[in-house]
Design a protein around this motif. Structure first.
Motif, mmCIF file in Angstrom:
data_model
loop_
_atom_site.group_PDB
_atom_site.id
_atom_site.type_symbol
_atom_site.label_atom_id
_atom_site.label_comp_id
_atom_site.label_asym_id
_atom_site.label_seq_id
_atom_site.Cartn_x
_atom_site.Cartn_y
_atom_site.Cartn_z
ATOM 1 N N ARG A 164 0.841 -1.199 0.000
ATOM 2 C CA ARG A 164 0.000 0.000 0.000
ATOM 3 C C ARG A 164 0.881 1.257 0.000
ATOM 4 O O ARG A 164 0.579 2.231 -0.670
ATOM 5 N N MET A 165 1.983 1.176 0.766
ATOM 6 C CA MET A 165 2.919 2.305 0.786
ATOM 7 C C MET A 165 3.445 2.556 -0.621
ATOM 8 O O MET A 165 3.449 3.696 -1.101
ATOM 9 N N GLN A 174 2.080 1.843 -3.418
ATOM 10 C CA GLN A 174 1.022 2.428 -4.250
ATOM 11 C C GLN A 174 0.810 3.904 -3.909
ATOM 12 O O GLN A 174 0.573 4.722 -4.787
ATOM 13 N N SER A 175 0.921 4.222 -2.615
ATOM 14 C CA SER A 175 0.662 5.602 -2.200
ATOM 15 C C SER A 175 1.732 6.556 -2.733
ATOM 16 O O SER A 175 1.497 7.749 -2.823
ATOM 17 N N PHE A 176 2.905 6.004 -3.068
ATOM 18 C CA PHE A 176 3.940 6.851 -3.658
ATOM 19 C C PHE A 176 3.974 6.701 -5.175
ATOM 20 O O PHE A 176 4.963 7.085 -5.813
ATOM 21 N N ASN A 177 2.918 6.117 -5.732
ATOM 22 C CA ASN A 177 2.816 5.972 -7.190
ATOM 23 C C ASN A 177 3.930 5.161 -7.817
ATOM 24 O O ASN A 177 4.334 5.435 -8.937
ATOM 25 N N LEU A 178 4.461 4.164 -7.114
ATOM 26 C CA LEU A 178 5.460 3.302 -7.742
ATOM 27 C C LEU A 178 4.764 2.485 -8.827
ATOM 28 O O LEU A 178 3.595 2.139 -8.700
ATOM 29 N N SER A 179 5.518 2.138 -9.870
ATOM 30 C CA SER A 179 4.914 1.361 -10.941
ATOM 31 C C SER A 179 4.686 -0.077 -10.463
ATOM 32 O O SER A 179 5.305 -0.518 -9.492
ATOM 33 N N SER A 191 7.864 -1.960 -10.337
ATOM 34 C CA SER A 191 8.709 -1.570 -9.207
ATOM 35 C C SER A 191 8.231 -2.220 -7.918
ATOM 36 O O SER A 191 9.033 -2.659 -7.102
#
Lengths: 256, 287
Positions: free
Chosen positions: B189-190, B192-197, B200
């Motif tokens: 979730r972390m 995703q919250s930083f918009n990692l692909s 990644s």
């Protein structure tokens, strides 16, 4: 950047978790959400940050997003969410690696956020070597690295002991004065709410609805001189919440 | 009221007198320690001692006739068989042949296992379609499939490598899948919250998070590979430790049999030590 919630409602398997929630957070404002456990405050935060979709209603942002912002809506989590296999430095690097930033500039950003959170000496340390307070500092540094326009803090101090919490709270106030970020801060700790919140949104127990929005007009940096007023506000909040908390507590014991 | 008060007063007086009369001897009693036990301490000198004692007992037993030579050859005889084997130059050939099959079979099997385990852990369609299949095939003893492998992959190296490959594949699939499932959801979730692909998140969060489970899968699959080596070399193998053990067995050359089995055991120990090293190097971050 401002964030608005319009008539948010949320259900988990037909169980109402949130209902009719509408409010706005203005530029540079810290809004605290408090409520009894299980009232859906963390869910609400995740809805605001796009990690969950609300069953009904909508969340939107308005105003300009600064051009140097890498990740406009940035979370800080209760359990820190650091990758245990990466050093402090590499944990911060993680959130920059997916963006086209030259290596030199990336290093500069990392050094700068580590300095701002007083972590420069711990660059190479692994999370397991750090205390809880230090871990949360790293998570805050990581959040600062992406230059957030809006911070979503999900009980960031709840896993820490009270001394560390006190220290980090004044760090957060310093940080806010410097960076002037907009934030939504979820907590169950009334003291944190009255120390850090410009406005405090009190939720009722499940299904979470807004019971009241309390504004505290004292500037954050002067609050330590107004302890009596804060104490009073805290008492007001507690009176609002006590019955709800009691009922929520009973509810939990016979849930499922 | 009056009487009650005076009664109470008297009681206090008595108590005071008592304490004055007989100053109580304060016996100091130490608090008994009861928190011990249940802690395993490292005892590095014990394992070699156990081995040496056992082999010495066995040797003495064989020499004295207490253990019949028919039942079990003496360790010195097994050692002699091993030395003979080394002198004849066949040792290298046997070990080479076996190591080749083990390394190729286990490496391909394990890598495929990690890939399939990740797929099953990451994609709903892969989980729905492949997981039941894996569960169905996992418990089949691969030895039973050996004749089929011979037909499919030929009597040469193919069928032997295939046996080891299949044997090491399944435990790694199950371990990797479990590892992916156990990755802290909050870390994902972390990300995703930083918009990692997506890529990644898989490479930087899920794969390292599943690594401890994958490595313990490797540990199991390596042991299974060694077990299957003997089975795989049952058919048409000229060289190989398994072939050597089987030939010795059919000739009732028990000294050679023991020498061969000891080689397999040492091979297992080396593999386990190597994986232990890998765990130490790769999982330094674990507390």
């Amino acid at each position: 950047m401002e964030l608005h919630l319009n008539n948010i409602g949320h259900k988990y398997n037909n169980l109402d978790v949130l209902k009719e929630i509408s409010f706005s957070i203005r530029q540079g404002e810290i809004a605290c959400i408090i409520g009894p456990s299980g009232c859906g405050k963390s869910t609400l935060l995740r809805i605001m940050g796009g990690l969950e979709t609300a069953t009904c209603g909508d969340v939107y942002i308005s105003g300009e997003i600064p051009s140097n912002t890498i990740n406009p809506l940035t979370f800080v989590f209760q359990d820190f969410a650091l990758l245990p296999w990466r050093s402090v430095e590499a944990n911060i690097s993680l959130v920059l690696e997916d963006h086209p930033i030259p290596t030199v500039q990336r290093k500069e950003i990392i050094d700068s956020v580590l300095a701002r959170t007083k972590l420069s000496d711990f660059k190479k340390a692994l999370p397991k070597q750090l205390s809880g307070g230090m871990k949360q500092r790293v998570a805050i540094a990581r959040a600062l690295a992406v230059n957030p326009a809006f911070m979503l803090l999900d009980e960031p101090l709840s896993a820490l002991d009270s001394q560390t919490r006190e220290l980090l709270m004044s760090d957060l106030i310093d940080l806010w004065q410097r960076e002037n970020f907009t934030a939504c801060y979820v907590t169950h700790n009334l003291n944190e709410a009255v120390r850090l919140g410009h406005k405090i949104i009190v939720l009722s127990r499940r299904p979470g609805t807004i019971r009241r929005i309390v504004e505290i007009p004292i500037p954050l940096e002067e609050r330590h001189n107004h302890l009596a007023e804060l104490e009073y506000s805290q008492q007001v909040l507690w009176n609002l919440m006590r019955d709800e908390a009691l009922a929520a507590d009973r509810e939990l014991s016979n849930a499922d | 009221m009056q009487t009650k008060k005076s009664k109470q007063l008297k009681l206090f007086e008595n108590l005071a007198k008592k304490s004055l009369r007989e100053p109580e001897v304060q016996v100091k009693r130490p608090i008994r320690f009861r928190g011990g036990g249940f802690v395993i301490k490292p005892m590095p000198w014990v394992p070699p001692l156990v081995f040496t004692a056992l082999i010495a007992f066995w040797e003495v037993g064989s020499r004295s006739g207490f253990i019949s030579n028919l039942v079990l050859p003496a360790p010195s005889e097994a050692a002699q068989a091993f030395i003979d084997l080394a002198h004849s130059g066949l040792l290298i050939k046997h070990v080479k042949a076996s190591l080749y099959r083990l390394v190729v079979g286990w490496t391909i099997g394990s890598l495929l296992g990690v890939t399939f385990g990740m797929l099953i852990g990451l994609f709903s369609i892969a989980r729905a379609s492949l997981f039941p299949l894996v569960s169905a095939i996992f418990p089949i003893p691969k030895i039973a499939l050996l004749p089929l492998f011979v037909i499919w992959f030929g009597i040469g190296e193919g069928s032997k490598i295939a046996t080891i490959l299949f044997g090491s594949f399944f435990p790694v699939v199950i371990a990797s899948y479990g590892g992916v499932q156990n990755v802290d959801r909050n870390l994902i979730r972390m990300g995703q919250s930083f918009n990692l692909s997506w890529f990644s998140i898989v490479r930087k969060i899920i794969l390292p998070g599943a690594l401890p489970a994958i490595l313990s899968g490797f540990r199991i699959s390596a042991s299974i590979a060694i077990i299957l080596l003997v089975a795989a070399e049952m058919i048409g193998a000229e060289y190989g430790i398994g072939a050597y053990v089987l030939t010795a067995g059919s000739l009732f050359a028990t000294d050679q049999l023991i020498a061969g089995v000891a080689m397999l055991s040492i091979l297992g120990l080396i593999v386990s030590w190597l994986i232990g090293k890998a765990e130490k190097a790769l999982l330094r971050w674990r507390s």
